[in-house]
Design a protein around this motif. Structure first.
Motif, PDB file in Angstrom:
ATOM      1  N   VAL A 101       3.560  -4.706   2.790  1.00 23.68           N
ATOM      2  CA  VAL A 101       4.593  -3.680   2.664  1.00 23.68           C
ATOM      3  C   VAL A 101       3.917  -2.316   2.582  1.00 23.68           C
ATOM      4  O   VAL A 101       2.935  -2.156   1.844  1.00 23.68           O
ATOM      5  N   THR A 102       4.419  -1.334   3.327  1.00 25.43           N
ATOM      6  CA  THR A 102       3.879   0.018   3.266  1.00 25.43           C
ATOM      7  C   THR A 102       4.947   0.963   2.746  1.00 25.43           C
ATOM      8  O   THR A 102       6.090   0.935   3.228  1.00 25.43           O
ATOM      9  N   VAL A 103       4.588   1.793   1.768  1.00 25.82           N
ATOM     10  CA  VAL A 103       5.541   2.657   1.077  1.00 25.82           C
ATOM     11  C   VAL A 103       5.330   4.107   1.491  1.00 25.82           C
ATOM     12  O   VAL A 103       4.189   4.592   1.524  1.00 25.82           O
ATOM     13  N   PHE A 104       6.452   4.801   1.766  1.00 26.40           N
ATOM     14  CA  PHE A 104       6.415   6.204   2.189  1.00 26.40           C
ATOM     15  C   PHE A 104       7.323   7.028   1.280  1.00 26.40           C
ATOM     16  O   PHE A 104       8.488   7.281   1.607  1.00 26.40           O
ATOM     17  N   PRO A 121      14.656  18.657  -3.458  1.00 28.17           N
ATOM     18  CA  PRO A 121      15.208  17.370  -3.906  1.00 28.17           C
ATOM     19  C   PRO A 121      14.079  16.420  -4.279  1.00 28.17           C
ATOM     20  O   PRO A 121      13.038  16.387  -3.633  1.00 28.17           O
ATOM     21  N   SER A 122      14.281  15.689  -5.356  1.00 30.76           N
ATOM     22  CA  SER A 122      13.237  14.758  -5.792  1.00 30.76           C
ATOM     23  C   SER A 122      13.858  13.467  -6.291  1.00 30.76           C
ATOM     24  O   SER A 122      15.037  13.413  -6.641  1.00 30.76           O
ATOM     25  N   THR A 123      13.048  12.436  -6.329  1.00 30.42           N
ATOM     26  CA  THR A 123      13.443  11.125  -6.823  1.00 30.42           C
ATOM     27  C   THR A 123      12.699  10.867  -8.121  1.00 30.42           C
ATOM     28  O   THR A 123      11.529  11.227  -8.246  1.00 30.42           O
ATOM     29  N   THR A 124      13.356  10.283  -9.102  1.00 29.93           N
ATOM     30  CA  THR A 124      12.656   9.963 -10.338  1.00 29.93           C
ATOM     31  C   THR A 124      11.646   8.845 -10.080  1.00 29.93           C
ATOM     32  O   THR A 124      11.807   8.031  -9.153  1.00 29.93           O
ATOM     33  N   ALA A 125      10.620   8.801 -10.915  1.00 29.97           N
ATOM     34  CA  ALA A 125       9.617   7.745 -10.776  1.00 29.97           C
ATOM     35  C   ALA A 125      10.248   6.373 -10.980  1.00 29.97           C
ATOM     36  O   ALA A 125       9.870   5.396 -10.318  1.00 29.97           O
ATOM     37  N   GLU A 126      11.231   6.289 -11.885  1.00 29.70           N
ATOM     38  CA  GLU A 126      11.898   5.021 -12.144  1.00 29.70           C
ATOM     39  C   GLU A 126      12.669   4.537 -10.912  1.00 29.70           C
ATOM     40  O   GLU A 126      12.612   3.355 -10.541  1.00 29.70           O
ATOM     41  N   ALA A 127      13.404   5.472 -10.265  1.00 29.84           N
ATOM     42  CA  ALA A 127      14.169   5.104  -9.069  1.00 29.84           C
ATOM     43  C   ALA A 127      13.241   4.735  -7.917  1.00 29.84           C
ATOM     44  O   ALA A 127      13.505   3.807  -7.145  1.00 29.84           O
ATOM     45  N   ALA A 128      12.136   5.490  -7.792  1.00 28.92           N
ATOM     46  CA  ALA A 128      11.161   5.188  -6.745  1.00 28.92           C
ATOM     47  C   ALA A 128      10.572   3.795  -6.952  1.00 28.92           C
ATOM     48  O   ALA A 128      10.443   3.005  -5.999  1.00 28.92           O
ATOM     49  N   ALA A 129      10.224   3.482  -8.192  1.00 26.31           N
ATOM     50  CA  ALA A 129       9.632   2.176  -8.490  1.00 26.31           C
ATOM     51  C   ALA A 129      10.623   1.051  -8.194  1.00 26.31           C
ATOM     52  O   ALA A 129      10.233   0.000  -7.669  1.00 26.31           O
ATOM     53  N   ASN A 160       0.831  -1.203   0.000  1.00 27.41           N
ATOM     54  CA  ASN A 160       0.000   0.000   0.000  1.00 27.41           C
ATOM     55  C   ASN A 160       0.863   1.248   0.000  1.00 27.41           C
ATOM     56  O   ASN A 160       1.878   1.327   0.710  1.00 27.41           O
ATOM     57  N   MET A 161       0.427   2.237  -0.769  1.00 32.97           N
ATOM     58  CA  MET A 161       1.141   3.504  -0.893  1.00 32.97           C
ATOM     59  C   MET A 161       0.658   4.504   0.145  1.00 32.97           C
ATOM     60  O   MET A 161      -0.458   5.012   0.066  1.00 32.97           O
ATOM     61  N   SER A 162       1.496   4.769   1.126  1.00 29.52           N
ATOM     62  CA  SER A 162       1.239   5.856   2.055  1.00 29.52           C
ATOM     63  C   SER A 162       2.030   7.073   1.560  1.00 29.52           C
ATOM     64  O   SER A 162       2.063   7.323   0.355  1.00 29.52           O
ATOM     65  N   SER A 163       2.686   7.795   2.444  1.00 36.58           N
ATOM     66  CA  SER A 163       3.420   8.996   2.036  1.00 36.58           C
ATOM     67  C   SER A 163       4.291   9.470   3.185  1.00 36.58           C
ATOM     68  O   SER A 163       4.004   9.190   4.362  1.00 36.58           O
ATOM     69  N   LEU A 164       5.334  10.210   2.854  1.00 34.97           N
ATOM     70  CA  LEU A 164       6.110  10.902   3.884  1.00 34.97           C
ATOM     71  C   LEU A 164       5.194  11.771   4.727  1.00 34.97           C
ATOM     72  O   LEU A 164       5.407  11.937   5.936  1.00 34.97           O
ATOM     73  N   SER A 165       4.141  12.313   4.120  1.00 29.80           N
ATOM     74  CA  SER A 165       3.229  13.195   4.847  1.00 29.80           C
ATOM     75  C   SER A 165       2.416  12.445   5.900  1.00 29.80           C
ATOM     76  O   SER A 165       1.743  13.064   6.717  1.00 29.80           O
ATOM     77  N   ARG A 181       8.497  -1.325   6.019  1.00 27.75           N
ATOM     78  CA  ARG A 181       8.347   0.016   5.478  1.00 27.75           C
ATOM     79  C   ARG A 181       9.380   0.245   4.382  1.00 27.75           C
ATOM     80  O   ARG A 181      10.521  -0.197   4.506  1.00 27.75           O
ATOM     81  N   VAL A 182       8.967   0.966   3.335  1.00 23.37           N
ATOM     82  CA  VAL A 182       9.886   1.373   2.277  1.00 23.37           C
ATOM     83  C   VAL A 182       9.854   2.896   2.212  1.00 23.37           C
ATOM     84  O   VAL A 182       8.826   3.489   1.849  1.00 23.37           O
ATOM     85  N   LEU A 183      10.964   3.531   2.589  1.00 20.42           N
ATOM     86  CA  LEU A 183      11.093   4.982   2.486  1.00 20.42           C
ATOM     87  C   LEU A 183      11.733   5.299   1.149  1.00 20.42           C
ATOM     88  O   LEU A 183      12.794   4.754   0.811  1.00 20.42           O
ATOM     89  N   VAL A 184      11.118   6.181   0.386  1.00 21.01           N
ATOM     90  CA  VAL A 184      11.586   6.491  -0.960  1.00 21.01           C
ATOM     91  C   VAL A 184      12.109   7.919  -1.008  1.00 21.01           C
ATOM     92  O   VAL A 184      11.357   8.880  -0.779  1.00 21.01           O
ATOM     93  N   GLY A 185      13.390   8.082  -1.312  1.00 25.27           N
ATOM     94  CA  GLY A 185      13.986   9.410  -1.462  1.00 25.27           C
ATOM     95  C   GLY A 185      14.791   9.824  -0.241  1.00 25.27           C
ATOM     96  O   GLY A 185      14.458   9.485   0.899  1.00 25.27           O
ATOM     97  N   THR A 186      15.844  10.597  -0.514  1.00 24.04           N
ATOM     98  CA  THR A 186      16.672  11.119   0.576  1.00 24.04           C
ATOM     99  C   THR A 186      15.858  11.999   1.498  1.00 24.04           C
ATOM    100  O   THR A 186      16.032  11.970   2.729  1.00 24.04           O
ATOM    101  N   ASP A 187      14.943  12.803   0.920  1.00 20.44           N
ATOM    102  CA  ASP A 187      14.120  13.687   1.755  1.00 20.44           C
ATOM    103  C   ASP A 187      13.270  12.874   2.729  1.00 20.44           C
ATOM    104  O   ASP A 187      13.136  13.244   3.900  1.00 20.44           O
ATOM    105  N   ALA A 188      12.725  11.764   2.278  1.00 22.07           N
ATOM    106  CA  ALA A 188      11.901  10.927   3.160  1.00 22.07           C
ATOM    107  C   ALA A 188      12.732  10.348   4.297  1.00 22.07           C
ATOM    108  O   ALA A 188      12.306  10.350   5.458  1.00 22.07           O
ATOM    109  N   ARG A 189      13.917   9.870   3.962  1.00 18.71           N
ATOM    110  CA  ARG A 189      14.760   9.260   4.990  1.00 18.71           C
ATOM    111  C   ARG A 189      15.243  10.293   6.012  1.00 18.71           C
ATOM    112  O   ARG A 189      15.217  10.047   7.220  1.00 18.71           O
ATOM    113  N   VAL A 190      15.665  11.475   5.522  1.00 20.32           N
ATOM    114  CA  VAL A 190      16.177  12.500   6.425  1.00 20.32           C
ATOM    115  C   VAL A 190      15.069  13.069   7.308  1.00 20.32           C
ATOM    116  O   VAL A 190      15.220  13.192   8.530  1.00 20.32           O
ATOM    117  N   LEU A 191      13.935  13.414   6.699  1.00 19.88           N
ATOM    118  CA  LEU A 191      12.852  14.009   7.485  1.00 19.88           C
ATOM    119  C   LEU A 191      12.230  13.000   8.448  1.00 19.88           C
ATOM    120  O   LEU A 191      11.772  13.375   9.533  1.00 19.88           O
TER     121      LEU A 191
END
Length: 262
Positions: free
Chosen positions: A180-183, A208-216, A138-143, A229-239
């Protein structure tokens, strides 16, 4: 979970991360039932996949419980089995304070992001539980981990997905279904356009952003490794780390950044 030879249903597959997850699963040997409300988007995804029997397309509104209920039968008619469900379909609302948003705007974002995910899970879980091994992502979010000012109801909808998805993890931990939950943080997709809202003008500043390909790729890796949990992007991991240190300060900091461009 093994990917090759398995059948995955992927919602939101007509664009963005959903499209790239569908293509990523195909590259690893899976068969994919691509689901979206956007028929043209699905056709473009199928074209990128190069045709063939390992991808089918299904035009379905995830908020339509009747249409969702019919989907497992349609997929099994084509592919015989279903081993995974990846819920990526979602929208944001316009960037505005909660008090400026209408009830209709609130209802729409909750219906698609949360209720649509619940519809899909309720319909497909009995099917997944029949398989020797299965995946539910399921797709959640950093938010959901750190609320975003001007996207309060979006954050709430994704927070609901987080609690629902991780609750399912607890309930299903002794079964064959891996949850699996994605953030994701900021991913370079056309989420604003697909949601029918305007992007904020950042005044030349680039977040800062992550490409859709890298996120996938990270999402598919998470499915393969049965991540909680799957954290996607440096911003997600840092925040995420900063919010654990001080949720109040991090929330205020991010809020100030957003308010400065509203």
């Amino acid at each position: 979970m093994q990917i090759a030879g398995r059948v995955f249903v992927v919602t939101g597959a007509g664009n963005g991360m959903g499209r790239q997850v569908a293509l990523g699963l195909l590259r690893r040997g899976a068969t994919v039932a691509a689901v979206d409300l956007d028929e043209q988007g699905l056709a473009a995804t199928a074209e990128l996949a190069g045709g063939g029997a390992r991808m089918s397309t299904h035009v379905v509104d995830v908020t339509d419980a009747t249409a969702v209920a019919a989907l497992p039968g349609e997929v099994r008619n084509v592919h015989n089995q279903i081993d995974g469900l990846v819920n990526i379909a979602g929208v944001i609302h316009r960037f505005a304070p909660f008090t400026d948003l209408s009830a209709a705007e609130a209802d729409r974002v909750m219906a698609i992001n949360f209720t649509g995910t619940v519809h899909m899970c309720r319909t497909f879980l009995p099917v997944l539980l029949e398989r020797p091994e299965a995946n539910l992502t399921n797709m959640s979010s950093l938010s959901a981990l750190l609320p975003f000012a001007s996207q309060t109801l979006y954050s709430a909808s994704k927070g609901a997905v987080k609690q629902f998805s991780e609750g399912l993890y607890a309930e299903l931990s002794d079964t064959n279904v891996h949850v699996v939950t994605v953030f994701p943080g900021n991913v370079a997709t056309n989420l604003t356009g697909n949601s029918g809202v305007e992007m904020l003008d950042a005044g030349g500043r680039q977040a800062p952003s992550t490409t859709a390909e890298a996120a996938a790729a990270r999402i598919v890796d998470g499915i393969t490794k049965d991540r909680f949990r799957v954290l996607v992007g440096t911003d997600a991991r840092v925040l995420d780390i900063l919010s654990r240190i001080s949720a109040k300060r991090t929330t205020r900091f991010v809020g100030k950044q957003i308010k400065s461009v509203l």
